[in-house]
Design a protein around this motif. Structure first.
Motif, PDB file in Angstrom:
ATOM      1  N   ALA A 131       0.826  -1.205   0.000  1.00 28.07           N
ATOM      2  CA  ALA A 131       0.000   0.000   0.000  1.00 28.07           C
ATOM      3  C   ALA A 131       0.863   1.258   0.000  1.00 28.07           C
ATOM      4  O   ALA A 131       0.527   2.266  -0.634  1.00 28.07           O
ATOM      5  CB  ALA A 131      -0.936  -0.009   1.207  1.00 28.07           C
ATOM      6  N   SER A 132       1.988   1.202   0.719  1.00 29.64           N
ATOM      7  CA  SER A 132       2.895   2.350   0.743  1.00 29.64           C
ATOM      8  C   SER A 132       3.417   2.672  -0.649  1.00 29.64           C
ATOM      9  O   SER A 132       3.478   3.837  -1.060  1.00 29.64           O
ATOM     10  CB  SER A 132       4.069   2.065   1.695  1.00 29.64           C
ATOM     11  N   LEU A 133       3.768   1.633  -1.400  1.00 27.95           N
ATOM     12  CA  LEU A 133       4.260   1.852  -2.760  1.00 27.95           C
ATOM     13  C   LEU A 133       3.162   2.368  -3.673  1.00 27.95           C
ATOM     14  O   LEU A 133       3.386   3.253  -4.511  1.00 27.95           O
ATOM     15  CB  LEU A 133       4.836   0.546  -3.318  1.00 27.95           C
ATOM     16  N   LEU A 134       1.963   1.832  -3.537  1.00 24.71           N
ATOM     17  CA  LEU A 134       0.840   2.286  -4.353  1.00 24.71           C
ATOM     18  C   LEU A 134       0.505   3.746  -4.055  1.00 24.71           C
ATOM     19  O   LEU A 134       0.202   4.527  -4.968  1.00 24.71           O
ATOM     20  CB  LEU A 134      -0.378   1.401  -4.106  1.00 24.71           C
ATOM     21  N   ARG A 135       0.580   4.131  -2.789  1.00 26.65           N
ATOM     22  CA  ARG A 135       0.314   5.520  -2.424  1.00 26.65           C
ATOM     23  C   ARG A 135       1.387   6.452  -2.991  1.00 26.65           C
ATOM     24  O   ARG A 135       1.090   7.579  -3.412  1.00 26.65           O
ATOM     25  CB  ARG A 135       0.229   5.657  -0.911  1.00 26.65           C
ATOM     26  N   CYS A 136       2.631   5.967  -3.003  1.00 25.20           N
ATOM     27  CA  CYS A 136       3.699   6.767  -3.607  1.00 25.20           C
ATOM     28  C   CYS A 136       3.429   6.971  -5.097  1.00 25.20           C
ATOM     29  O   CYS A 136       3.552   8.086  -5.621  1.00 25.20           O
ATOM     30  CB  CYS A 136       5.050   6.085  -3.404  1.00 25.20           C
ATOM     31  N   ALA A 137       3.055   5.894  -5.777  1.00 22.76           N
ATOM     32  CA  ALA A 137       2.768   5.983  -7.212  1.00 22.76           C
ATOM     33  C   ALA A 137       1.608   6.936  -7.481  1.00 22.76           C
ATOM     34  O   ALA A 137       1.656   7.754  -8.410  1.00 22.76           O
ATOM     35  CB  ALA A 137       2.450   4.595  -7.762  1.00 22.76           C
ATOM     36  N   ALA A 138       0.562   6.845  -6.653  1.00 25.46           N
ATOM     37  CA  ALA A 138      -0.613   7.691  -6.848  1.00 25.46           C
ATOM     38  C   ALA A 138      -0.291   9.166  -6.636  1.00 25.46           C
ATOM     39  O   ALA A 138      -0.946  10.046  -7.219  1.00 25.46           O
ATOM     40  CB  ALA A 138      -1.727   7.260  -5.898  1.00 25.46           C
ATOM     41  N   ASN A 139       0.729   9.448  -5.830  1.00 31.67           N
ATOM     42  CA  ASN A 139       1.111  10.825  -5.545  1.00 31.67           C
ATOM     43  C   ASN A 139       2.329  11.277  -6.344  1.00 31.67           C
ATOM     44  O   ASN A 139       2.919  12.321  -6.048  1.00 31.67           O
ATOM     45  CB  ASN A 139       1.370  11.002  -4.052  1.00 31.67           C
ATOM     46  N   GLY A 140       2.731  10.474  -7.332  1.00 32.69           N
ATOM     47  CA  GLY A 140       3.835  10.858  -8.201  1.00 32.69           C
ATOM     48  C   GLY A 140       5.186  10.863  -7.536  1.00 32.69           C
ATOM     49  O   GLY A 140       6.077  11.632  -7.911  1.00 32.69           O
ATOM     50  N   ILE A 141       5.366   9.986  -6.550  1.00 34.74           N
ATOM     51  CA  ILE A 141       6.637   9.921  -5.818  1.00 34.74           C
ATOM     52  C   ILE A 141       7.429   8.697  -6.279  1.00 34.74           C
ATOM     53  O   ILE A 141       6.950   7.564  -6.183  1.00 34.74           O
ATOM     54  CB  ILE A 141       6.406   9.833  -4.302  1.00 34.74           C
ATOM     55  N   SER A 142       8.637   8.924  -6.772  1.00 38.23           N
ATOM     56  CA  SER A 142       9.527   7.820  -7.149  1.00 38.23           C
ATOM     57  C   SER A 142      10.253   7.318  -5.910  1.00 38.23           C
ATOM     58  O   SER A 142      10.521   8.084  -4.978  1.00 38.23           O
ATOM     59  CB  SER A 142      10.552   8.292  -8.183  1.00 38.23           C
ATOM     60  N   VAL A 143      10.594   6.016  -5.904  1.00 36.24           N
ATOM     61  CA  VAL A 143      11.311   5.412  -4.781  1.00 36.24           C
ATOM     62  C   VAL A 143      12.551   4.700  -5.306  1.00 36.24           C
ATOM     63  O   VAL A 143      12.458   3.868  -6.210  1.00 36.24           O
ATOM     64  CB  VAL A 143      10.424   4.407  -4.012  1.00 36.24           C
ATOM     65  N   TYR A 144      13.698   5.050  -4.733  1.00 37.15           N
ATOM     66  CA  TYR A 144      14.970   4.416  -5.123  1.00 37.15           C
ATOM     67  C   TYR A 144      15.604   3.801  -3.888  1.00 37.15           C
ATOM     68  O   TYR A 144      15.680   4.436  -2.831  1.00 37.15           O
ATOM     69  CB  TYR A 144      15.917   5.448  -5.739  1.00 37.15           C
ATOM     70  N   CYS A 145      16.073   2.545  -4.015  1.00 38.42           N
ATOM     71  CA  CYS A 145      16.628   1.814  -2.872  1.00 38.42           C
ATOM     72  C   CYS A 145      18.068   1.381  -3.183  1.00 38.42           C
ATOM     73  O   CYS A 145      18.277   0.417  -3.926  1.00 38.42           O
ATOM     74  CB  CYS A 145      15.768   0.588  -2.555  1.00 38.42           C
ATOM     75  N   PRO A 146      19.081   2.042  -2.612  1.00 38.64           N
ATOM     76  CA  PRO A 146      20.482   1.744  -2.929  1.00 38.64           C
ATOM     77  C   PRO A 146      21.096   0.593  -2.153  1.00 38.64           C
ATOM     78  O   PRO A 146      22.117   0.054  -2.557  1.00 38.64           O
ATOM     79  CB  PRO A 146      21.190   3.062  -2.602  1.00 38.64           C
ATOM     80  N   HIS A 147      20.566   0.239  -1.015  1.00 39.81           N
ATOM     81  CA  HIS A 147      20.986  -0.826  -0.105  1.00 39.81           C
ATOM     82  C   HIS A 147      22.423  -1.323  -0.265  1.00 39.81           C
ATOM     83  O   HIS A 147      23.361  -0.663   0.166  1.00 39.81           O
ATOM     84  CB  HIS A 147      20.018  -2.001  -0.188  1.00 39.81           C
ATOM     85  N   THR A 148      22.622  -2.507  -0.887  1.00 41.00           N
ATOM     86  CA  THR A 148      23.940  -3.148  -0.903  1.00 41.00           C
ATOM     87  C   THR A 148      24.999  -2.270  -1.570  1.00 41.00           C
ATOM     88  O   THR A 148      26.158  -2.258  -1.145  1.00 41.00           O
ATOM     89  CB  THR A 148      23.865  -4.510  -1.604  1.00 41.00           C
ATOM     90  N   ALA A 149      24.599  -1.527  -2.595  1.00 40.67           N
ATOM     91  CA  ALA A 149      25.552  -0.630  -3.256  1.00 40.67           C
ATOM     92  C   ALA A 149      26.078   0.410  -2.272  1.00 40.67           C
ATOM     93  O   ALA A 149      27.269   0.750  -2.283  1.00 40.67           O
ATOM     94  CB  ALA A 149      24.882   0.060  -4.445  1.00 40.67           C
ATOM     95  N   LEU A 150      25.194   0.902  -1.395  1.00 42.06           N
ATOM     96  CA  LEU A 150      25.598   1.908  -0.418  1.00 42.06           C
ATOM     97  C   LEU A 150      26.442   1.293   0.694  1.00 42.06           C
ATOM     98  O   LEU A 150      27.265   1.964   1.303  1.00 42.06           O
ATOM     99  CB  LEU A 150      24.356   2.587   0.177  1.00 42.06           C
TER     100      LEU A 150
END
Length: 241
Positions: free
Chosen positions: A44-63
């Motif tokens: 739901a968090s991801l869907l809400r981000c999409a509905a509000n035009g918010i991109s999500v980037y996750c760098p995890h292991t690279a960082l």
């Protein structure tokens, strides 16, 4: 918006502040998904981000792995600012197609002068701003009694380090969390263990990341107006009570 985890509170904060991009260190999708549903809070968090035009980037292991990333930041804390020693990769380095070293899993700090566990514990608490940490003290493999030797080498892995430490010898394993049997095995083999809580070994790096992003955007003369902010609602999910 910079955060460690994309929680409901962080999404609400991001929408309220009209964020356009969220850099969430931990991946928001761990396993393959055939569909998204509002019935699942994380989806739901991801869907809400999409509905509000918010991109999500996750760098995890690279960082974690990159030079100057989270594990190097943790190594700085272990060095204590004035202590001399060396920091090198714990695992084999990764190289780009052009042959440039891009980083490696984990770090191994080798102090020039050995110190007590008490010194290391104090440095960890102060650097991560923690009042409590979990410590497993090494025992002598021959008699099973607690060892009291000074420590000189500290293996580091942000988050969960058990698999990264496997087969690596050090006086101390410093990470966020390890499985119970991994802790027992390390202690029995004569290695001390310091556990701080998974995200407690990561969240303090966010101001460093903000500074690096600011410098990179300035270097490319990014023309659009922007603000880099660190989430106020992102926090470790567990508390001592």
């Amino acid at each position: 918006m910079l955060t460690i985890d994309l929680t409901t509170a962080v999404v609400n904060e991001s929408i309220a502040s009209k964020a356009s991009v969220i850099v969430a260190y931990h991946p928001t999708i761990f396993g393959a998904l055939k569909s998204f549903t509002m019935a699942n809070p994380l989806q739901a968090s991801l869907l809400r981000c999409a509905a509000n035009g918010i991109s999500v980037y996750c760098p995890h292991t690279a960082l974690d792995c990159t030079w100057g990333g989270i594990n190097d930041w943790l190594a700085e804390g272990i060095m204590g600012g004035t202590t001399t020693g060396t920091v090198r990769p714990l695992q084999a380095e990764k190289f780009s197609p052009s042959g440039e070293s891009e980083g490696a899993l984990g770090r191994l700090v080798s102090l020039q002068t050995p110190v007590t566990m008490g010194v290391i514990e104090k440095r960890v608490k102060e650097y991560l701003n923690l009042s409590q940490i979990q410590v497993g003290y090494a025992v002598n493999p021959k008699d099973g009694l607690r060892a009291s030797a000074l420590v000189q080498t500290i293996a580091i892995c942000a988050g969960s380090g058990g698999s990264v430490f496997a087969g690596k010898k050090a006086d101390v394993y410093f990470t966020g969390e390890m499985q119970h049997h991994e802790v027992l095995a390390a202690i029995a083999a004569g290695t001390n263990v310091i556990l701080c809580g998974h995200t407690n070994t990561e969240r303090g790096y966010l101001p460093v990341l903000a500074s690096k992003l600011q410098a990179q955007l300035e270097a490319v003369a990014f023309a659009e107006p922007y603000d880099i902010v660190i989430s106020d609602t992102d926090e470790h999910p567990l508390e001592f009570v």
